[in-house]
Structures are given as C-alpha cells and as structure tokens.
Design an enzyme around this catalytic site. Structure first.
Site, short mmCIF file in Angstrom:
data_model
loop_
_atom_site.label_atom_id
_atom_site.label_comp_id
_atom_site.label_asym_id
_atom_site.label_seq_id
_atom_site.Cartn_x
_atom_site.Cartn_y
_atom_site.Cartn_z
N HIS A 227 0.85 -1.20 0.00
CA HIS A 227 0.00 0.00 0.00
C HIS A 227 0.88 1.24 0.00
O HIS A 227 1.32 1.72 1.05
CB HIS A 227 -0.91 -0.01 1.23
N HIS B 192 1.20 5.00 -2.36
CA HIS B 192 0.65 5.84 -3.43
C HIS B 192 1.77 6.57 -4.17
O HIS B 192 2.59 7.25 -3.55
CB HIS B 192 -0.32 6.87 -2.85
N ASP C 232 1.66 9.21 -6.06
CA ASP C 232 1.60 10.66 -5.92
C ASP C 232 1.77 11.10 -4.47
O ASP C 232 1.72 12.30 -4.17
CB ASP C 232 0.30 11.23 -6.50
N GLY D 132 -9.77 7.70 -2.15
CA GLY D 132 -10.48 8.95 -1.93
C GLY D 132 -11.30 8.91 -0.66
O GLY D 132 -11.22 7.95 0.11
N HIS E 285 -9.90 0.46 -0.44
CA HIS E 285 -9.71 1.30 0.73
C HIS E 285 -10.99 1.21 1.57
O HIS E 285 -12.07 1.63 1.14
CB HIS E 285 -9.53 2.77 0.32
N GLU F 137 -10.84 3.02 7.12
CA GLU F 137 -9.84 4.01 7.54
C GLU F 137 -10.56 5.18 8.20
O GLU F 137 -10.48 5.37 9.41
CB GLU F 137 -9.03 4.50 6.34
N ASP G 131 1.74 3.97 2.88
CA ASP G 131 0.67 4.82 2.38
C ASP G 131 1.26 5.94 1.52
O ASP G 131 1.27 5.85 0.30
CB ASP G 131 -0.19 5.37 3.51
#
EC number: 3.5.4.4
Length: 362
Positions: A19, A21, A23, A181, A208, A211, A300
C-alpha cells in the site's frame, strides 16, 4: 548471533510493500523541479527541506480530508509524460534503497489528464518509469520488482472505465485495481459494476475501507464487492471487544476477516496522521498481530508521512518489541497477499525473503 534491530539493520532486510501511493511519495526536490518545468506556481516554498516539512505538517492534521488536500501539489506537477516517467523511476529507486524487494504502487490515472494525456498514455508512461527504475536498481545491485495498482476515485463516476484499463494492462505490469479517496459518503457499493466486471475477468482488487469510516465500509467491501484485501482496515477494531482481564471477543465481521485470512494493508504513521489511530503505541496493529489477523505493514504516502517501510518497522519495534521473526512474519504475510502469481510469490518468499531474514536472525 542475531543482528541487533536498528533502523540501519532493518533497511538491509528484504521487505514487501502493498500500500504505497505514487503521488504520495515524491522527493521534495522533484516536486520543485517539476513545478518549475511545468509552470505550476502554487507551491508553499521552493526550498526542498522546507517543502518536505510543510507536507508532513499539513498532513499531521488528524483529518483524512485535510490530509488529502496535500495531493493538490503532487498531482499538479505530474501532468506530463516526462514527469510521470521521472516520478515512477525515482519511486522504484527510493523503495529499493530502503530494502524493498517487491512493491505494489498505486495511483489514479484519472488525476493526471489535465495536460491532455489519455488514460492509456498515463499508464504507459508510469510503466516505462517503473521499468527504468528496476533496470537502474539492478545495475546498482538492488533487485526490486514493481506491480501497479490502478485506483478509481470513489467520489467520481469512472470506476468501470479504470477497471477496464486495469484488465487492458494486466499483462504489462498492472496487477490489480483499487478505489481511493474520501470514504464517508462514498461507500464501496457505488462502484459495484466495476467490481462485478473485475470478477468476471478474473482480475484482482483491493478496496480502501475501514480508515475514515467504520464497519459498514468494511462489510460492504468484503460481502458486496468481494475485496481480496482491505486498504487500511484499521476500523475492524470496532468489532473487537477486550475485557478488563484481557479476554478478547471477536464480532462476526472481525471473526470472518480473520478466518478468511483477508489481508489488512495497515499504515501506522498515516493512520496516526489522519486520526484513525491515536499513536503508534496504541495502533490496533499490536492487538491484530497478536490475534494473528493477516496484517501487513505499509507506508501509504512516504512524502506526507515522512516515512519508509524500514521506519515503520523501527517504530513498531520500539512500540511492541517486534524482532526479526515478527518482521519476517509481516513480510511473508505481505508477499502471500500480493497480486503476483503463486509461483512468483513462492519464489520471492523462499529465495529472497526467508534467506534474508535467516542471515539477520543468525
């Protein structure tokens, strides 16, 4: 004799990341360089050290929504083919330098179309960057493999389109699909058509869930959508009761997640930043690992959380006393839970991960 557990020695251990990202992992200097090249003028500072601190502080708000706002800057400078290739290649190099041997790195192609790139061009550029990074690492004596997860933004209406993109490129480096998102107000079932299509195509996906929103999000992700893994999943704790004498009672959903060995992609530092956990020492990963849920350790967003996988393990070592055997367990969990083929997973476990930890255990 066992090697002492330190941040430096943890970096030498083979690690697996599920996991992360794309960006959320840029180098601060790269953000500045790409902003200058593209004319992006909204950065809060053009000093690399100051920018790194700004990202961390802005993400330290305790709110997932505020945390997500920091991505306006990274996404803003990733709107060209050249930028995507550079960011992807550097991500591979940074992960390999931290001892990661296999990583599934995710991003949402729909976020990078402002400069006129098509979804296909975006995927092709990122894959080119990953392969470039893998070659550079191999030449430097660090072997790493990257698998791609394509995300659809759950608040938009492009999930099926991104799912089709995932299937189209599954023989070119894309190993699975995800929705990302804001969770609140955007349940997984809004994307049912995408998940039904992926199942029909024998394609892999994680979601996701659990969370910023609780058990209903996890329940929908598993029972309605068929998630193979849970991104974060930290709120499964809402279905676990601990008596004063330490007796643990699992609710029906928590018991199902554990019994079915559904992997939890846990991201300790990020969870503290977004308010999903109060501290590393009080993070649910401690109890969930003790109960033998299929727990994995992840970053993350390395830029926003100012973290690495090694740093996460070091923090967990300090909080819970985890040793090399525990770290191997987390790592094997992650490799077993990856979306690579069975033979490839087994080869990495038997030929890379276990021998690497055997040297450290002594």
């Amino acid at each position: 004799m066992s090697t002492p557990v330190t941040l430096e020695s943890i970096r030498t251990a083979p690690k697996v990341l599920l996991h992360d990202h794309l960006d959320g992992g840029l180098r601060p200097q790269t953000v500045i360089d790409l902003a200058r090249e593209s004319g992006y003028d909204a950065l809060p500072t053009h000093d690399a050290e100051e920018l790194g601190v700004w990202f961390r502080d802005a993400a330290d708000s305790g709110s997932l929504e505020r945390y997500l706002e920091t991505f306006a800057h990274t996404v803003g400078v990733m709107q060209t083919r050249e930028a995507l290739v550079r960011v992807a290649a550097e991500a591979v190099e940074d992960l390999a330098a931290d001892g990661v041997v296999y990583a599934e790195v995710r991003y949402a192609p729909e976020l990078f179309t402002e400069g006129g790139l098509t979804l296909d061009q975006i995927v092709q550029a990122v894959e080119e960057g990953y392969r470039l990074g893998e070659r550079r690492c191999a030449e430097a004596g660090r072997k790493i493999r990257i698998g791609t997860l394509l995300c659809a933004m759950r608040q938009n209406a492009r999930s099926l389109e991104i799912a089709e993109l995932t299937v189209r490129y599954r023989d070119a480096g894309v190993v699975g699909f995800d929705i990302a998102g804001p969770e609140a107000g955007f349940p997984p079932t809004r994307n049912l058509d995408a998940f039904e299509y992926l199942r029909q195509q024998n394609a892999h996906f994680t979601i996701h869930a659990g969370e910023a929103f609780g058990l209903p999000s996890i329940w929908e992700a598993i029972q309605h959508c068929g998630a193979e893994r849970l991104g974060h999943g930290v709120r499964i704790m809402d279905d676990i009761k601990v008596d004063e004498d330490g007796t643990v009672h699992l609710g029906r959903l928590a018991g199902y997640v554990r019994d079915r060995r559904i992997p939890l992609e846990m991201c300790p530092s990020s969870n503290v930043q977004t308010g999903a956990a109060t501290s590393i020492a009080e993070h649910p990963i401690g109890l969930l690992a003790k109960l033998r849920f299929r727990v994995t350790v992840n970053t993350d967003n390395r830029l926003m959380s100012n973290c690495t996988v090694s740093g996460e393990f070091a923090a967990l070592h300090e909080a819970f006393g985890y040793d090399w055997a525990d770290m191997q367990w987390f790592t094997v969990n992650a490799m077993k839970s990856s979306f690579l083929g069975f033979d490839e997973r087994l080869a990495l476990i038997n030929d890379v991960i276990k021998p690497g930890y055997a040297e450290l255990i002594g």
